[in-house]
Design a protein around this motif. Structure first.
Motif, PDB file in Angstrom:
ATOM      1  N   ALA A 114       1.567  33.309  11.496  1.00  0.00           N
ATOM      2  CA  ALA A 114       0.285  33.150  12.208  1.00  0.00           C
ATOM      3  C   ALA A 114      -0.807  32.794  11.209  1.00  0.00           C
ATOM      4  CB  ALA A 114      -0.060  34.425  12.975  1.00  0.00           C
ATOM      5  N   THR A 115      -0.727  31.588  10.651  1.00  0.00           N
ATOM      6  CA  THR A 115      -1.681  31.169   9.618  1.00  0.00           C
ATOM      7  C   THR A 115      -3.062  30.863  10.185  1.00  0.00           C
ATOM      8  OG1 THR A 115      -0.880  28.888   9.854  1.00  0.00           O
ATOM      9  CG2 THR A 115       0.142  30.253   8.150  1.00  0.00           C
ATOM     10  N   ASP A 116      -3.162  30.649  11.510  1.00  0.00           N
ATOM     11  CA  ASP A 116      -4.460  30.333  12.099  1.00  0.00           C
ATOM     12  C   ASP A 116      -5.300  31.576  12.361  1.00  0.00           C
ATOM     13  OD1 ASP A 116      -2.500  31.042  13.956  1.00  0.00           O
ATOM     14  OD2 ASP A 116      -3.636  30.175  15.622  1.00  0.00           O
ATOM     15  N   LEU A 119      -2.781  18.025   3.256  1.00  0.00           N
ATOM     16  CA  LEU A 119      -1.365  17.717   3.422  1.00  0.00           C
ATOM     17  C   LEU A 119      -0.592  18.910   3.979  1.00  0.00           C
ATOM     18  CD1 LEU A 119      -0.628  15.683   0.158  1.00  0.00           C
ATOM     19  CD2 LEU A 119      -0.761  14.797   2.490  1.00  0.00           C
ATOM     20  N   LEU A 120      -0.932  20.111   3.512  1.00  0.00           N
ATOM     21  CA  LEU A 120      -0.273  21.314   4.018  1.00  0.00           C
ATOM     22  C   LEU A 120      -0.569  21.512   5.497  1.00  0.00           C
ATOM     23  CD1 LEU A 120       1.374  23.887   3.514  1.00  0.00           C
ATOM     24  CD2 LEU A 120      -0.755  25.018   2.833  1.00  0.00           C
ATOM     25  N   GLY A 164      -1.347  19.155   7.620  1.00  0.00           N
ATOM     26  CA  GLY A 164      -0.606  18.124   8.327  1.00  0.00           C
ATOM     27  C   GLY A 164       0.865  18.461   8.463  1.00  0.00           C
ATOM     28  N   ALA A 165       1.459  19.019   7.398  1.00  0.00           N
ATOM     29  CA  ALA A 165       2.870  19.412   7.447  1.00  0.00           C
ATOM     30  C   ALA A 165       3.096  20.514   8.473  1.00  0.00           C
ATOM     31  CB  ALA A 165       3.333  19.866   6.065  1.00  0.00           C
ATOM     32  N   ASN A 166       2.162  21.469   8.549  1.00  0.00           N
ATOM     33  CA  ASN A 166       2.288  22.541   9.546  1.00  0.00           C
ATOM     34  C   ASN A 166       2.170  22.003  10.963  1.00  0.00           C
ATOM     35  OD1 ASN A 166       2.608  24.564   7.623  1.00  0.00           O
ATOM     36  ND2 ASN A 166       0.412  24.953   7.452  1.00  0.00           N
ATOM     37  N   LEU A 167       1.277  21.038  11.165  1.00  0.00           N
ATOM     38  CA  LEU A 167       1.139  20.432  12.492  1.00  0.00           C
ATOM     39  C   LEU A 167       2.407  19.686  12.888  1.00  0.00           C
ATOM     40  CD1 LEU A 167      -2.535  19.078  12.327  1.00  0.00           C
ATOM     41  CD2 LEU A 167      -1.710  21.058  13.601  1.00  0.00           C
ATOM     42  N   ILE A 168       2.993  18.957  11.925  1.00  0.00           N
ATOM     43  CA  ILE A 168       4.244  18.255  12.210  1.00  0.00           C
ATOM     44  C   ILE A 168       5.350  19.251  12.527  1.00  0.00           C
ATOM     45  CG2 ILE A 168       6.061  16.825  11.179  1.00  0.00           C
ATOM     46  CD1 ILE A 168       3.919  15.317   9.678  1.00  0.00           C
ATOM     47  N   SER A 169       5.391  20.378  11.783  1.00  0.00           N
ATOM     48  CA  SER A 169       6.416  21.391  12.030  1.00  0.00           C
ATOM     49  C   SER A 169       6.265  22.006  13.419  1.00  0.00           C
ATOM     50  CB  SER A 169       6.337  22.475  10.958  1.00  0.00           C
ATOM     51  OG  SER A 169       7.253  23.515  11.210  1.00  0.00           O
ATOM     52  N   ASP A 170       5.026  22.367  13.790  1.00  0.00           N
ATOM     53  CA  ASP A 170       4.794  22.949  15.123  1.00  0.00           C
ATOM     54  C   ASP A 170       5.117  21.937  16.215  1.00  0.00           C
ATOM     55  OD1 ASP A 170       3.988  25.286  13.945  1.00  0.00           O
ATOM     56  OD2 ASP A 170       1.846  24.836  14.058  1.00  0.00           O
ATOM     57  N   GLY A 171       4.702  20.695  16.001  1.00  0.00           N
ATOM     58  CA  GLY A 171       4.983  19.665  16.990  1.00  0.00           C
ATOM     59  C   GLY A 171       6.463  19.383  17.129  1.00  0.00           C
ATOM     60  N   ILE A 214      -7.893  17.834  -5.788  1.00  0.00           N
ATOM     61  CA  ILE A 214      -6.453  18.090  -5.660  1.00  0.00           C
ATOM     62  C   ILE A 214      -6.213  19.230  -4.680  1.00  0.00           C
ATOM     63  CG2 ILE A 214      -4.423  18.966  -6.890  1.00  0.00           C
ATOM     64  CD1 ILE A 214      -5.370  17.405  -9.338  1.00  0.00           C
ATOM     65  N   PHE A 215      -7.034  20.266  -4.789  1.00  0.00           N
ATOM     66  CA  PHE A 215      -6.897  21.403  -3.887  1.00  0.00           C
ATOM     67  C   PHE A 215      -7.201  20.995  -2.448  1.00  0.00           C
ATOM     68  CE2 PHE A 215      -8.994  24.919  -1.611  1.00  0.00           C
ATOM     69  CZ  PHE A 215      -7.970  25.857  -1.626  1.00  0.00           C
TER      70      PHE A 215
END
Length: 343
Positions: free
Chosen positions: A317-319, A25-26, A28-35, A18-19
């Protein structure tokens, strides 16, 4: 395994998966947000925000539900799909209630003369004298959010009336959802008000990053560093920048001096702007830094604003993993939008 994906029958293994899946998913959501920010900066906001992003946002949930029904027997597939649909419905209701209501509560301000006063909250326990002010576009979209929940009633109505589950009701519900999705996308394409705001928010993020970058370069030229070893904005370095633009040496920066600073920023960033866009940026800078509304920016206001911007970049700056990176200029240098605009 479950197809291509690992699975577990033990509680610790299930929690671990689950983690892992949640982190995927998180990410992927960040990539969609940045894109989405990049797309909004270069393409029509109506097409991107009204058509492409809603579809991309719905793909992960729908893909998981479809995949859950592809393996095993018919009875097992029905159970898996039912659980997936129930989870999706529950998450939607949660967004409409807890997340939406919570954002209103956290973002509330004092109500004066029928309108919320931005960034002013003096009556913490007053439920009637605090709140938020919305425009017509936000109200319309909130109505759409509430109405979308009623689409889940289509397959439930026969059950409420005492009839057994009817596949025709589920089919009608699915068709209604597709029609509602098409209507919503058409509405967002034709009236892209919220997408324009997202584009403006992306532009503001670029402005902050470019301002921080220019300040850091000027501080380096003067032989100092904008971000000190303690990870905070250096007052000495910022004083050098402040004194450069305080041409009349009266201890404040007025609108004309801000205009000159913004002109230098535009020249350094590359792409030219129309006079209307330039004046909007000047007004934004005055509003952002001139907190007391005096029409002038003193050093304390500039220092507070730069620290606030630096903190915002640190949060996003999560990266950047190490404390050294998160307490350095890398927090704004890695902003995709600023790199794109300068390119």
């Amino acid at each position: 395994t479950y197809g291509l994906f690992p699975c577990s029958r033990s509680l610790p293994g299930s929690i671990f998966l689950i983690f892992v899946y949640g982190m995927l998913l998180l990410k992927g959501a960040n990539l969609i947000s940045d894109g989405s920010e990049l797309l909004l900066a270069i393409m029509d906001p109506g097409l991107i925000g009204g058509l492409l992003l809603p579809i991309l946002g719905a793909l992960p949930d729908s893909a998981m539900i479809v995949m859950s029904g592809l393996a095993g027997s018919k009875a097992k597939a029905e159970v898996n799909v039912a659980v997936g649909i129930g989870t999706l419905a529950g998450s939607t209701i949660m967004l409409l209630s807890i997340a939406w209501g919570g954002s209103l509560w956290v973002g509330r301000c004092d109500i004066e003369r029928g309108a919320a006063v931005n960034r002013k909250l003096t009556r913490m326990s007053d439920f009637t004298g605090t709140g938020v002010t919305t425009d017509s576009a936000t109200r319309i979209n909130s109505y759409i959010m509430v109405m979308s929940a009623f689409l889940y009633l289509f397959p439930q109505i026969p059950t409420f009336m005492g009839y057994p589950h009817d596949p025709a009701a589920a089919l009608i519900g699915g068709i209604a959802c597709l029609i509602a999705l098409a209507a919503y996308c058409a509405f967002q394409v034709l009236f892209p008000e919220l997408q324009k705001r997202q584009k403006e928010a992306a532009h503001v993020k670029v402005m902050k990053a470019q301002t921080m970058k220019m300040a850091a370069q000027m501080a380096k030229t003067a032989g100092t560093m904008l971000i000190g070893e303690d990870g905070n904005v250096s007052e000495a370095a910022l004083r050098t920048l402040f004194e450069k633009f305080d041409e009349d040496k009266n201890g404040t920066i007025d609108r004309d001096e801000v205009r000159k600073m913004m002109q230098m920023l535009v020249t350094a960033s590359g792409p030219s702007k129309s006079s209307e866009e330039f004046e909007k940026d000047v007004q934004w800078m005055m509003t952002e830094l001139d907190r007391d509304g005096s029409g002038r920016i003193d050093f304390a206001e500039m220092h507070s604003g730069m620290r606030r911007w630096f903190t915002e970049f640190q949060k996003t700056a999560t990266d950047l993993k190490t404390p050294q990176e998160r307490n350095s200029s890398k927090v704004w240098e890695n902003t995709p939008l600023i790199n794109m605009e300068e390119g």
